[in-house]
Design an enzyme around this catalytic site. Structure first.
Site, mmCIF file in Angstrom:
data_model
loop_
_atom_site.group_PDB
_atom_site.id
_atom_site.type_symbol
_atom_site.label_atom_id
_atom_site.label_comp_id
_atom_site.label_asym_id
_atom_site.label_seq_id
_atom_site.Cartn_x
_atom_site.Cartn_y
_atom_site.Cartn_z
ATOM 1 N N GLU A 151 0.890 -0.981 0.081
ATOM 2 C CA GLU A 151 -0.037 0.044 0.198
ATOM 3 C C GLU A 151 0.978 1.117 -0.002
ATOM 4 O O GLU A 151 2.008 1.422 0.736
ATOM 5 C CB GLU A 151 -0.727 0.240 1.285
ATOM 6 N N HIS A 182 -3.735 -7.346 10.273
ATOM 7 C CA HIS A 182 -4.499 -8.431 9.644
ATOM 8 C C HIS A 182 -4.439 -9.622 10.129
ATOM 9 O O HIS A 182 -3.970 -10.554 9.295
ATOM 10 C CB HIS A 182 -4.153 -8.253 8.038
ATOM 11 N N ASN A 233 -5.501 -6.594 1.302
ATOM 12 C CA ASN A 233 -6.202 -6.600 2.770
ATOM 13 C C ASN A 233 -7.619 -7.489 2.882
ATOM 14 O O ASN A 233 -7.997 -7.971 1.732
ATOM 15 C CB ASN A 233 -6.808 -4.921 2.546
#
Length: 547
Positions: A403, A488, A526
């Site tokens: 990201e 995550h 994600n």
């Protein structure tokens, strides 16, 4: 239900949803992803909390992605559902008039039962940025295990309250490694589209992106990626992009452009509160008990399950202990919450028939962070949207997707910042520590080295091409890599191992796992869209066959 302030007095204007308190605007940078202004949300009447002796057809433990999907679909099938949430409901403005406090002024709303903030970025420009805060059931839990800190959302809406909203469907060619026992055709034709629609996923306007001051940092990230031969991709999100345009024009209160993210977003972000949770409340068949924590689930002599629940105060004490019965129980407390609970229930004899796969297959989605120091001719902007909208894809060649993340400090830093998701193969296990009366995780910090190596496959090349260096002031003095955490968490009750191929816990009829604990450690992107889509798939089968 107690809702006292940290000092024992009523917190002015703070009910169960006073959230966020920022711990420095740099923290918003690391958030892992009509308008929906949370601070102007309708003040709905609070549900009556569950009472001792109650009987419910379906009890859902947790209000995050999987739990919200299950509750909505069950309710629409005519089933009455009660949801139990350990965190607050975050539905009342705080003393500042907003539900979620500003990221630059941390207060009691910022962290879950901590007396000092624990920000993912511990330092900035060489100075430590954590500070003392009152102990309170705040929005963000930084849960420490051996070798890793796991960041989790606490409140009605779970992780959707605190993530960056990056709503990514994995590439189909990667799906076989993510969920090998699930048919990709049904996922990509039915359940991923259903999840994306239910979550309100959309993408930034590419034309606006090119001129928006708040995405200069992403355009610099694109230039550096492309000059080094890496694909740059736009990433969908659950932010209201029209609202962000109005933020940039100065016609509405700022939210993403005020650095709000990791401790909540007051206006433009479509969390579960505005999507699945709003829809399930509209059915009239779902009630929610915030500040309630399940401590035991065991077979009931009369059928179904006996569930013990602690009602907690906002300082973490136990206000009451309740025993209820449920015909069916859905574990949706998140990867860590579900795995810890099941591990304890198996080891302590409440659910001894659970199999030996409970607690196994846990991973961190390969999370690792870093920053780069750019040249003076590559400013990244003092104004940065806290909502990431782009990434660098080197998954096939180097095992990393990065990201392009914000550093919304309010000053020009000439820095590029990244959260990488990598193909880290290491998996940990939850185990019961009887002597300490807790569940442990056997993660080792050294297991992050593959993630660092995969991220380096991108950033070493960019630094070489641009003549730049890594930042060493973000994670402690002279430390390049943020290898101490994950946003995550995945796994711990893996699909088709701890459960059958639809989340039914092996050994017990009427017990289900419906959250990220089902996914073995990595989604390549994600994870919340995959968690949502898998929940949509599984609950459809469960409703069709088990009810």
């Amino acid at each position: 239900m107690s809702d006292s302030s940290p000092g024992g007095r009523a917190a002015p204007g703070v009910s169960r949803r006073s959230l966020l308190a920022g711990t420095g605007s740099v923290l918003g940078a690391v958030a892992l992803s009509g308008t929906f202004p949370a601070a102007r949300a309708r003040a709905a009447a609070a549900d009556p909390v569950i009472g001792g002796g109650a009987h419910v057809p379906a009890l859902v433990i947790g209000t995050g992605y999987g739990g919200s999907v299950a509750a909505l679909r069950l309710a629409r099938a005519g089933v009455h559902v009660h949801m139990v949430e350990m965190g607050m409901s975050w539905d009342t403005p705080g003393p500042d008039g907003k539900i979620f406090a500003n990221t630059t002024t941390p207060d009691h709303r910022s962290f879950w039962l901590r007396t000092r903030t624990k920000q993912p970025l511990s330092n900035f420009l060489g100075f430590p940025i954590d500070k003392d805060v009152p102990r309170y059931t705040g929005i963000l839990d930084a849960e420490d295990f051996s070798g890793i800190t796991v960041y989790q959302g606490r409140g009605v809406g779970g992780g959707s309250l605190v993530n960056g909203g990056m709503a990514v469907t994995p590439k189909r060619e990667n799906f076989g490694a993510i969920l090998p026992t699930v048919n990709p055709e049904e996922m990509y034709s039915t359940y991923y589209p259903r999840a994306n629609a239910g979550l309100g996923v959309s993408s930034v306007d590419p034309a606006w992106f090119e001129s928006a001051d708040c995405y200069r940092y992403a355009r610099v990230g694109r230039k550096h990626a492309q000059r080094s031969g890496f694909p740059f991709v736009f990433v969908p999100d659950v932010y209201d992009w029209d609202y962000m345009k109005q933020e940039a024009a100065g016609t509405v209160p700022r939210s993403a452009l005020a650095g709000e993210i990791l401790y909540g977003n007051n206006y433009g972000k479509k969390s579960l509160q505005q999507t699945y949770l709003s829809q399930l409340r509209a059915t009239g068949r779902v009630t929610i008990s915030p500040l309630h924590k399940v401590t035991s689930v065991a077979p009931s002599p009369g059928g179904g399950y006996t569930v013990v629940i602690d009602q907690i105060t906002t300082t973490g004490g136990t206000a009451a202990t309740k025993t209820v019965t449920a015909d069916k129980v859905f574990f949706a407390a998140g990867s860590v919450g579900t795995s810890k609970l099941l591990t304890r229930l198996k080891a302590t004899g409440a659910l001894p028939g659970l199999n030996d796969e409970i607690g196994r297959g846990w991973g961190d989605n390969g999370n690792v962070m870093c920053g780069r120091a750019n040249h003076m001719w590559d400013p990244t902007g003092a104004l940065q949207s806290s909502i990431p909208c782009s990434g660098i894809d080197n998954w096939a060649a180097g095992g990393a997707f990065a990201e392009v993340a914000p550093l919304p400090t309010g000053i020009e830093t000439y820095a590029s910042f990244y959260l990488s998701i990598t193909k880290n193969p290491n998996r940990a296990r939850f185990t019961w520590n009887a002597a300490a009366g807790r569940v442990d995780l056997d993660w080792q910090t050294a297991w992050k080295q593959p993630s660092i190596d995969m991220a380096k496959s991108i950033f070493d090349r960019i630094n070489s091409k641009e003549g730049t260096i890594y930042r060493t002031d973000l994670f402690g003095l002279y430390k390049i890599w943020g290898d101490h955490l994950t946003y995550h968490p995945l796994g711990g009750a893996v699909l088709d191992k701890a459960t059958d191929n639809y989340g039914r816990l092996r050994g017990y009829s009427g017990l289900y796992v419906i959250d990220g604990a089902l996914i073995p450690g990595n989604t390549s992107v994600n994870p919340f869209v995959t968690i949502t889509a898998l929940a949509e798939r599984n609950i459809e089968r469960i409703i069709a066959t088990d009810l």
